[in-house]
Design an enzyme around this catalytic site. Structure first.
Site, PDB file in Angstrom:
ATOM      1  N   TYR A 135      -5.307   4.128   0.628  1.00  0.00           N
ATOM      2  CA  TYR A 135      -6.434   3.314   0.142  1.00  0.00           C
ATOM      3  C   TYR A 135      -6.070   2.551  -1.132  1.00  0.00           C
ATOM      4  O   TYR A 135      -6.908   2.357  -2.007  1.00  0.00           O
ATOM      5  CB  TYR A 135      -7.679   4.169  -0.115  1.00  0.00           C
ATOM      6  CG  TYR A 135      -8.065   5.082   1.022  1.00  0.00           C
ATOM      7  CD1 TYR A 135      -8.399   4.568   2.271  1.00  0.00           C
ATOM      8  CD2 TYR A 135      -8.093   6.455   0.848  1.00  0.00           C
ATOM      9  CE1 TYR A 135      -8.757   5.401   3.320  1.00  0.00           C
ATOM     10  CE2 TYR A 135      -8.451   7.303   1.897  1.00  0.00           C
ATOM     11  CZ  TYR A 135      -8.780   6.773   3.124  1.00  0.00           C
ATOM     12  OH  TYR A 135      -9.131   7.599   4.167  1.00  0.00           O
ATOM     13  N   HIS A 136      -4.809   2.084  -1.232  1.00  0.00           N
ATOM     14  CA  HIS A 136      -4.331   1.435  -2.455  1.00  0.00           C
ATOM     15  C   HIS A 136      -3.763   0.038  -2.191  1.00  0.00           C
ATOM     16  O   HIS A 136      -2.651  -0.269  -2.649  1.00  0.00           O
ATOM     17  CB  HIS A 136      -3.248   2.289  -3.126  1.00  0.00           C
ATOM     18  CG  HIS A 136      -3.685   3.649  -3.524  1.00  0.00           C
ATOM     19  ND1 HIS A 136      -2.815   4.702  -3.724  1.00  0.00           N
ATOM     20  CD2 HIS A 136      -4.931   4.155  -3.759  1.00  0.00           C
ATOM     21  CE1 HIS A 136      -3.492   5.785  -4.065  1.00  0.00           C
ATOM     22  NE2 HIS A 136      -4.778   5.483  -4.088  1.00  0.00           N
ATOM     23  N   PRO A 137      -4.454  -0.858  -1.502  1.00  0.00           N
ATOM     24  CA  PRO A 137      -3.887  -2.195  -1.275  1.00  0.00           C
ATOM     25  C   PRO A 137      -3.846  -3.002  -2.571  1.00  0.00           C
ATOM     26  O   PRO A 137      -4.813  -3.004  -3.349  1.00  0.00           O
ATOM     27  CB  PRO A 137      -4.845  -2.817  -0.260  1.00  0.00           C
ATOM     28  CG  PRO A 137      -6.146  -2.128  -0.479  1.00  0.00           C
ATOM     29  CD  PRO A 137      -5.791  -0.721  -0.875  1.00  0.00           C
ATOM     30  N   ASP A 182       0.857  -1.183   0.000  1.00  0.00           N
ATOM     31  CA  ASP A 182       0.000   0.000   0.000  1.00  0.00           C
ATOM     32  C   ASP A 182       0.891   1.229   0.000  1.00  0.00           C
ATOM     33  O   ASP A 182       2.046   1.188   0.441  1.00  0.00           O
ATOM     34  CB  ASP A 182      -0.905  -0.006   1.247  1.00  0.00           C
ATOM     35  CG  ASP A 182      -1.899   1.158   1.269  1.00  0.00           C
ATOM     36  OD1 ASP A 182      -2.305   1.616   0.189  1.00  0.00           O
ATOM     37  OD2 ASP A 182      -2.264   1.619   2.372  1.00  0.00           O
ATOM     38  N   HIS A 183       0.372   2.326  -0.516  1.00  0.00           N
ATOM     39  CA  HIS A 183       1.063   3.611  -0.430  1.00  0.00           C
ATOM     40  C   HIS A 183       0.830   4.211   0.952  1.00  0.00           C
ATOM     41  O   HIS A 183      -0.319   4.419   1.336  1.00  0.00           O
ATOM     42  CB  HIS A 183       0.514   4.584  -1.483  1.00  0.00           C
ATOM     43  CG  HIS A 183       0.911   4.272  -2.881  1.00  0.00           C
ATOM     44  ND1 HIS A 183       0.011   4.244  -3.937  1.00  0.00           N
ATOM     45  CD2 HIS A 183       2.116   3.988  -3.432  1.00  0.00           C
ATOM     46  CE1 HIS A 183       0.653   3.967  -5.059  1.00  0.00           C
ATOM     47  NE2 HIS A 183       1.922   3.803  -4.773  1.00  0.00           N
TER      48      HIS A 183
END
Length: 536
Positions: free
Chosen positions: A474-476, A295-296
């Site tokens: 919110y980037h898994p 994730d970021h």
């Protein structure tokens, strides 16, 4: 057990990829398609107005409210990871930022065993997704289902931010989804006439009239059914209790980076040792299921603004709220037509780098806890933020089931900053954001640096700031990775290794970050899986 009829294809999960895959597969009238979604097609207005994301994130109505385990490198904090529980999935609750990703990263995938996933291979599919007036015909789509626009108007804060980026040595780009990825620009959004235009609106709704497409909502997938080494169907829990649906041809799992590995594990597909430890009988060993999670990490800086032109001012003044809403109804532009992100810069943290490795993002609001999972409290003065994150995180985590119970949330360990280089780049990103904020172009609007405090100057100070405030972007991705190595779960055609009739198609298959927001690449995966199935 109520045995329902069979379908040619079953798509599990009506998110960005699932809606695209089901819509494209159902274009062939002779093929029957079942699309299964745990949520419903919710008409809630805040799922349509882009700025409504603030309402959505603090409630339960359209979300799975996941959270990570205590993160060792983030002071033991648990991080809120919301995912969409609605037709359209997370594309119906996301920020609508349209960023395809770094062309060089897709080429990196192809070079590492993902045949057909180089940028030039994917460009026709990217173009097929879009309808936009932006950019050049060689790069942009003109007749696809997803409407893409540039945020507007370019108000004083956005113009100052872009000018400050230029003064800080960050070049501009006229189209980061076109010929030049690197640079500063107004953000592109998947909206239409000021309303969200995600996978639900672009793919699912237009396809609902097709008699060969069935959408089953309110249905939670419990298990993929196997007959030896072949996937034959899925068991769901819905209003009628447990029901089994059978696939005559293929099952396409599109439940996302959390729920796709979870469902595989519940079905006996995963690391045999882990499955046994939680009471699941292993049926097919794939050690990579649930691993390679990335994730970021988002670290946001805050500044007091000298002019009352931010969302802080609107949200504290009832009259301005009325005028704000009236403008939106009349013009369908401005902040209500965005999710509070308006401009960004894709840049190199060091001039010696060969491509961008950091993102800065402008937010016209501030809060002492901007990502509180239950309540967003705006500061009582004008303010703006600059969000930052490393584009290509090396830290990897896991998503692992904890029991055979499909209703139990999996254990999510993001392991943020476990790779030392991620912390180095996160600190470099904060430094660059500070450099941009203190440029002359922002001097007339940046009245005071708030977070981090002006006294935080050393590397140690900034590391502490990242550890204390860093959170999800919110980037898994990555938990059913594509490739040929020992952790690969799917091959380049997205087929689960060693299992017939089963593919995974969502952000979980990304081997690495496509160096961007993940919505556009997720839709791409749905387009690609349908194209590959039909070509076979």
């Amino acid at each position: 057990m109520d045995i329902a009829k069979s379908y040619d294809y079953i798509v599990i999960g009506a998110g960005a990829a699932g809606c695209a895959a089901a819509a494209r597969l159902s274009e062939e009238a002779t093929q029957s398609v079942l699309l299964i979604e745990a949520g419903r097609d919710d008409p809630w207005i805040w799922l349509k107005i882009p700025l409504g994301i603030g309402k959505v994130l603090v409630g339960n109505r359209a979300l799975w409210r996941y959270e990570t385990e205590a993160e060792p490198e983030l002071k033991g904090r648990k991080i809120f990871w919301p995912r969409g529980r609605v037709l359209g999935g997370t594309s119906t609750v996301n920020g609508m930022l349209w960023v395809r990703g770094d062309p060089q990263e897709y080429d990196h995938w192809a070079e590492n065993g993902c045949d057909g996933w180089g940028y030039q291979d994917l460009l026709p599919s990217f173009k097929a997704i879009e309808t936009t007036q932006l950019g050049a015909d060689a790069y942009r789509g003109r007749g696809g289902p997803v409407n893409v626009v540039e945020y507007g108007p370019q108000d004083a804060l956005n113009l100052a931010f872009l000018q400050a980026c230029a003064q800080a040595g960050i070049p501009s780009t006229s189209d980061y989804n076109g010929a030049t990825y690197e640079g500063a620009a107004m953000l592109q959004l998947n909206t239409r006439k000021g309303l969200r235009h995600g996978a639900r609106e672009a793919y699912a709704h237009p396809a609902l009239s097709r008699p060969n497409l069935t959408v089953l909502s309110g249905a939670k997938a419990q298990k993929i059914l196997l007959d030896g080494r072949r996937a034959t169907g899925v068991r769901i829990l819905g209003p009628r209790g447990e029901v089994e649906y059978h696939a005559d041809k293929e099952i396409i799992l599109c439940a996302g980076a959390i729920d796709s590995p979870k469902l595989l594990q519940l079905s006996g597909i995963g690391d045999p040792d882990h499955l046994r430890s939680v009471g699941v009988t292993p049926l097919h060993g794939l050690r990579g299921v649930g691993r390679n999670l990335r994730d970021h990490i988002h670290t946001r800086l805050s500044f007091r603004c000298s002019e009352p032109i931010t969302l802080n001012d609107v949200m504290r003044n009832p009259l301005r709220q009325v005028l704000f809403g009236a403008r939106y109804l009349l013009r369908r532009d401005g902040l209500m037509a965005s999710s509070t992100s308006t401009a960004h810069a894709l840049m190199r943290s060091d001039p010696t780098k060969t491509r961008p490795d950091v993102k800065l993002q402008l937010h016209p609001l501030t809060s002492s806890d901007a990502r509180n999972p239950r309540k967003l409290v705006f500061d009582k003065f004008p303010g703006f933020g600059i969000g930052t994150f490393p584009l290509r995180p090396q830290s990897t985590g896991t998503v692992m089931i904890t029991s055979p119970n499909a209703e139990a949330a999996p254990a999510i360990a993001a392991n943020y900053l476990s790779a030392p280089e991620d912390l180095d780049i996160a600190v470099a990103a904060v430094k660059m954001a500070l450099r941009v904020a203190h440029q002359p172009a922002l001097g007339g609007l940046m009245a005071q640096q708030l977070r981090p405090a002006p006294s935080a100057k050393s590397v140690k100070d900034l590391e502490d700031f990242v550890r204390e405030t860093g959170t999800t972007s919110y980037h898994p991705i990555g938990t059913c990775k594509m490739g040929q190595d020992d952790l690969a779960v799917v091959d380049a055609n997205l087929k689960v290794r060693g299992i017939e009739g089963l593919r995974v198609a969502d952000a979980s298959i990304f081997p690495t970050m496509p160096s961007s927001n993940t919505h556009a690449p997720s839709i791409l995966v749905g387009e690609e899986v349908a194209r590959r199935i039909r070509s076979e």
